[in-house]
Design an enzyme around this catalytic site. Structure first.
Site: not given
Ligand code: GLU
Length: 411
Positions: A102, A214, A216-219
């Site tokens: 990471k 969420g 955002g993208n994933a949520g």
């Protein structure tokens, strides 16, 4: 609790279960390499700013180090190390031939212009280029980094090396060798796992009531998928508030309003507004935390109404809450399984680049679905046979796979 301590606790539990020796355990306690640098960039006004940066290479027994780079004010060595370790576990759970790494830059990206972010991305690659490469360490996007930054990083790397190397980074824009479906892969993978789990319980997505934290993208993608599979999103939250609707929220309509600068709880034509935390304790079958770390804690774990928690975010359940949920027989699908769809499609992108092919969206979808279902099956069988949680099983399975690979390397 510090993120890396939490990781080590999960490893110790799995190691006890597998009766691993001290030497075997030590493989998972320290990263192979912690690289750090101070990145200096010229600001748009001509001044200079510097930012601490890290690349932690945790373990490469199963293949090249793999994992995203985040730009975040809280990114520090402990957090980046924990996330690198989790990447090693994640890749082993879905059985793709990568290790774990990471990267992080301690910066508030909201304070930088597009040009400054590009220069920061280039500085990151210059600092760590010697340790990156298609067979060495393959970065990708993470929190507050995106395909555009990946393209800039690739360009910097190719300039330094004097050769094309599209497989040195994934999550690229399509025109730079990216793959179709990478943008929705994390949520897609999570929903395939959820489907498989519901099948085991003789349930289906049809009519299932889901709360998503969420947008955002994933949520947002998870919420869309629940709806398109016949489920109802009865609660949707962003950082400002929750929108509740027992009859099911019209996701596209609410996301459209959000895109115009509002919060989901402002979309009052589509539900009842509530505070941001309300989503956690809302009445639902499945709770999907898809935003932040440590949102399900000892304080609220007793009042959760869901029977399944699907961890699309990294580390949304604290260790204390995890024990409370297990005691209440609430099933937790751990992050290292639930959100591994992203890195799985990164692997497809890497394969695509190496063979100079272009995969169709159907091919990506099919193979992602199969990979996630197989991973769920392996983890669920391991858990049922031993009467342990899915998290314990995922870690134990991953540790076994990593140790097997390390022994093959040694012998
Ligand atoms: N950042 C994503 C993760 O945490 C994806 C990593 C990758 O694609 O390498 O899983």
């Amino acid at each position: 609790m510090a993120a890396f301590d939490y990781f080590k606790q999960n490893v110790q539990k799995a190691a006890d279960l597998l009766k691993l020796s001290e030497e075997e355990r030590s493989t998972f306690m320290t990263p192979d390499r912690v690289l750090s640098a101070t990145l200096e960039i010229t600001r748009d006004d001509g001044s200079t700013s510097s930012y601490p940066a890290y690349r932690v290479q945790f373990n490469n027994a199963r293949g090249p180090y793999k994992g995203g780079i985040r730009f975040h004010p809280d990114a520090d060595q402990d957090e980046v190390s924990a996330l690198a370790a989790m990447m090693a576990i994640k890749c082993a759970v879905v059985d793709i031939p990568f290790g774990g790494a990471k990267g992080g830059v301690t910066v508030d990206p909201k304070e930088l212009s597009k040009g400054e972010l590009d220069r920061l991305g280039r500085a990151y690659v210059r600092a760590f280029a010697d340790n990156l490469g298609p067979d060495t360490d393959v970065p990708a996007p993470d929190v507050y980094t995106n395909p555009a930054i990946m393209a800039v990083m690739l360009d910097e790397y190719e300039t330094i090396m004097g050769a094309k190397a599209p497989a040195m980074i994934t999550g690229k824009p399509l025109e730079h060798g990216g793959i179709l479906g990478r943008d929705t892969a994390t949520a897609d993978g999570a929903i395939y796992v959820l489907e498989a789990l519901l099948e085991d319980q003789h349930r289906s997505m049809e009519g299932i009531e889901v709360a998503v934290q969420g947008a955002g993208n994933a949520g947002a993608q998870a919420a869309r998928l629940v709806q398109s599979h016949g489920g109802k999103v009865v609660a949707l939250a962003d950082s400002h508030g929750t929108l509740l609707n027992e009859a099911g929220i019209d996701i596209d309509a609410v996301l459209k309003e959000k895109a115009s600068g509002k919060s989901v709880h402002d979309a009052v034509a589509h539900g009842t507004p509530a505070n941001a935390d309300a989503v956690i304790e809302s009445a639902c079958d499945v709770l999907i935390p898809a935003a932040l770390e440590e949102v399900i804690t000892a304080k609220n774990a007793g009042s959760l109404m869901a029977t399944v928690v699907l961890e699309v975010a990294n580390g949304p359940v604290t260790p204390e809450a995890d024990a409370l949920l297990t005691a209440r027989a609430i099933g937790v699908v751990p992050d290292v399984l639930a959100n591994a769809g992203g890195v799985t499609v990164s692997y497809f992108e890497w394969l695509q680049n190496r063979s100079d092919e272009v995969w169709t969206h159907e091919r990506v979808t099919e193979r992602l679905k199969q990979t996630m279902r197989d991973a769920y099956r392996d983890v669920a069988d391991f858990a049922h046979e031993r009467g342990i949680t899915l998290r314990e099983a995922a870690y134990a399975l991953a540790l076994t796979r990593i140790l097997t690979a390390s022994k093959e390397v040694v012998s």
